[in-house]
Write a protein that holds these residues in place. Structure first.
Motif, PDB file in Angstrom:
ATOM      1  N   VAL A  89       0.877  -1.165   0.000  1.00  0.00           N
ATOM      2  CA  VAL A  89       0.000   0.000   0.000  1.00  0.00           C
ATOM      3  C   VAL A  89       0.916   1.217   0.000  1.00  0.00           C
ATOM      4  O   VAL A  89       1.856   1.283   0.800  1.00  0.00           O
ATOM      5  N   THR A  90       0.662   2.158  -0.893  1.00  0.00           N
ATOM      6  CA  THR A  90       1.461   3.377  -0.931  1.00  0.00           C
ATOM      7  C   THR A  90       0.849   4.401   0.007  1.00  0.00           C
ATOM      8  O   THR A  90      -0.343   4.706  -0.089  1.00  0.00           O
ATOM      9  N   LEU A  91       1.655   4.913   0.928  1.00  0.00           N
ATOM     10  CA  LEU A  91       1.218   5.967   1.845  1.00  0.00           C
ATOM     11  C   LEU A  91       1.711   7.288   1.268  1.00  0.00           C
ATOM     12  O   LEU A  91       2.894   7.415   0.950  1.00  0.00           O
ATOM     13  N   VAL A  92       0.815   8.268   1.134  1.00  0.00           N
ATOM     14  CA  VAL A  92       1.175   9.545   0.520  1.00  0.00           C
ATOM     15  C   VAL A  92       0.791  10.680   1.463  1.00  0.00           C
ATOM     16  O   VAL A  92      -0.372  10.803   1.844  1.00  0.00           O
ATOM     17  N   TRP A  93       1.792  11.469   1.838  1.00  0.00           N
ATOM     18  CA  TRP A  93       1.540  12.667   2.642  1.00  0.00           C
ATOM     19  C   TRP A  93       1.742  13.873   1.732  1.00  0.00           C
ATOM     20  O   TRP A  93       2.863  14.140   1.291  1.00  0.00           O
ATOM     21  N   LEU A  94       0.665  14.588   1.459  1.00  0.00           N
ATOM     22  CA  LEU A  94       0.721  15.753   0.576  1.00  0.00           C
ATOM     23  C   LEU A  94       1.337  16.943   1.312  1.00  0.00           C
ATOM     24  O   LEU A  94       1.037  17.179   2.485  1.00  0.00           O
ATOM     25  N   GLY A  95       2.211  17.666   0.605  1.00  0.00           N
ATOM     26  CA  GLY A  95       2.821  18.855   1.175  1.00  0.00           C
ATOM     27  C   GLY A  95       3.930  18.574   2.170  1.00  0.00           C
ATOM     28  O   GLY A  95       4.361  19.472   2.889  1.00  0.00           O
ATOM     29  N   ARG A  96       4.399  17.345   2.249  1.00  0.00           N
ATOM     30  CA  ARG A  96       5.455  16.990   3.194  1.00  0.00           C
ATOM     31  C   ARG A  96       6.696  16.549   2.434  1.00  0.00           C
ATOM     32  O   ARG A  96       6.611  15.847   1.445  1.00  0.00           O
ATOM     33  N   ARG A  97       7.849  16.943   2.941  1.00  0.00           N
ATOM     34  CA  ARG A  97       9.115  16.516   2.357  1.00  0.00           C
ATOM     35  C   ARG A  97       9.771  15.432   3.213  1.00  0.00           C
ATOM     36  O   ARG A  97      10.496  14.596   2.725  1.00  0.00           O
ATOM     37  N   ARG A  98       9.491  15.470   4.504  1.00  0.00           N
ATOM     38  CA  ARG A  98      10.090  14.517   5.443  1.00  0.00           C
ATOM     39  C   ARG A  98       9.214  14.440   6.680  1.00  0.00           C
ATOM     40  O   ARG A  98       8.618  15.432   7.094  1.00  0.00           O
ATOM     41  N   ILE A  99       9.137  13.266   7.280  1.00  0.00           N
ATOM     42  CA  ILE A  99       8.430  13.065   8.550  1.00  0.00           C
ATOM     43  C   ILE A  99       9.357  12.240   9.432  1.00  0.00           C
ATOM     44  O   ILE A  99       9.766  11.142   9.042  1.00  0.00           O
ATOM     45  N   PRO A 100       9.724  12.758  10.600  1.00  0.00           N
ATOM     46  CA  PRO A 100      10.604  12.001  11.496  1.00  0.00           C
ATOM     47  C   PRO A 100      10.028  10.608  11.793  1.00  0.00           C
ATOM     48  O   PRO A 100       8.844  10.470  12.083  1.00  0.00           O
ATOM     49  N   GLY A 101      10.868   9.579  11.674  1.00  0.00           N
ATOM     50  CA  GLY A 101      10.453   8.210  11.953  1.00  0.00           C
ATOM     51  C   GLY A 101       9.932   7.454  10.742  1.00  0.00           C
ATOM     52  O   GLY A 101       9.848   6.235  10.761  1.00  0.00           O
ATOM     53  N   ILE A 102       9.561   8.174   9.693  1.00  0.00           N
ATOM     54  CA  ILE A 102       9.098   7.516   8.466  1.00  0.00           C
ATOM     55  C   ILE A 102      10.338   7.247   7.620  1.00  0.00           C
ATOM     56  O   ILE A 102      10.856   8.124   6.938  1.00  0.00           O
ATOM     57  N   GLU A 103      10.834   6.016   7.729  1.00  0.00           N
ATOM     58  CA  GLU A 103      12.063   5.630   7.042  1.00  0.00           C
ATOM     59  C   GLU A 103      12.005   4.144   6.704  1.00  0.00           C
ATOM     60  O   GLU A 103      11.301   3.382   7.366  1.00  0.00           O
ATOM     61  N   PRO A 104      12.722   3.724   5.660  1.00  0.00           N
ATOM     62  CA  PRO A 104      12.703   2.305   5.274  1.00  0.00           C
ATOM     63  C   PRO A 104      13.076   1.398   6.445  1.00  0.00           C
ATOM     64  O   PRO A 104      13.953   1.716   7.242  1.00  0.00           O
ATOM     65  N   GLY A 105      12.356   0.281   6.540  1.00  0.00           N
ATOM     66  CA  GLY A 105      12.619  -0.692   7.597  1.00  0.00           C
ATOM     67  C   GLY A 105      11.749  -0.520   8.826  1.00  0.00           C
ATOM     68  O   GLY A 105      11.612  -1.445   9.628  1.00  0.00           O
ATOM     69  N   ARG A 106      11.134   0.645   9.000  1.00  0.00           N
ATOM     70  CA  ARG A 106      10.259   0.874  10.167  1.00  0.00           C
ATOM     71  C   ARG A 106       8.932   0.175   9.964  1.00  0.00           C
ATOM     72  O   ARG A 106       8.406   0.086   8.864  1.00  0.00           O
ATOM     73  N   THR A 107       8.374  -0.319  11.058  1.00  0.00           N
ATOM     74  CA  THR A 107       7.042  -0.910  11.026  1.00  0.00           C
ATOM     75  C   THR A 107       6.069   0.142  11.531  1.00  0.00           C
ATOM     76  O   THR A 107       6.309   0.766  12.565  1.00  0.00           O
ATOM     77  N   ILE A 108       4.992   0.363  10.769  1.00  0.00           N
ATOM     78  CA  ILE A 108       3.992   1.341  11.182  1.00  0.00           C
ATOM     79  C   ILE A 108       2.591   0.780  10.971  1.00  0.00           C
ATOM     80  O   ILE A 108       2.374  -0.133  10.184  1.00  0.00           O
TER      81      ILE A 108
END
Length: 126
Positions: free
Chosen positions: A80-99
């Protein structure tokens, strides 16, 4: 051997003969059920869904006038592709993390998408 013994040996042989990717997918699928989330493969466009999985990739995508942050979440069944509009970076959103993410499923270019999902970063033990 009868009863549970047969199941034990079957699982043991499976673990010894399966590749790591397959075992990881099985582990993710079990965690999805344990937290009451939906399997990505069962999510349908227009439905409200909660999904749990591991982020395979995260990238900043400048599209037209709106920058987006896109992450591919994989739960062992499908992505599933998660898309945050208007964001360049979100702390903690990085490859390998489980959310765990929640929102309304949409389909873009044949892929399931959650736009601006609510999300919770998961600890490695959860």
């Amino acid at each position: 051997m009868t009863g549970n013994g047969g199941g034990y040996w079957r699982r043991l042989v499976r673990r010894l003969t399966s590749d790591v990717t397959e075992l990881d997918a099985d582990d993710l699928s079990r965690r999805v059920e344990a937290v009451g989330a939906c399997r990505a493969v069962d999510c349908r466009s227009g439905e409200e869904a909660t999904v749990l999985g591991r982020l395979r990739s995260v990238e900043h995508c400048p599209r037209d006038a709106v920058a987006t942050l896109e992450a591919e979440l994989y739960d062992g069944t499908e992505g599933v592709t998660l898309v945050w509009l208007g964001r360049r970076r979100i702390p903690g959103i990085e490859p390998g993390r489980t959310i765990k993410a929640r929102g309304r499923i949409a389909v873009r270019d044949g892929r399931k998408v959650l736009y601006n999902p609510y999300y919770e970063l998961q600890t490695t033990n959860s």
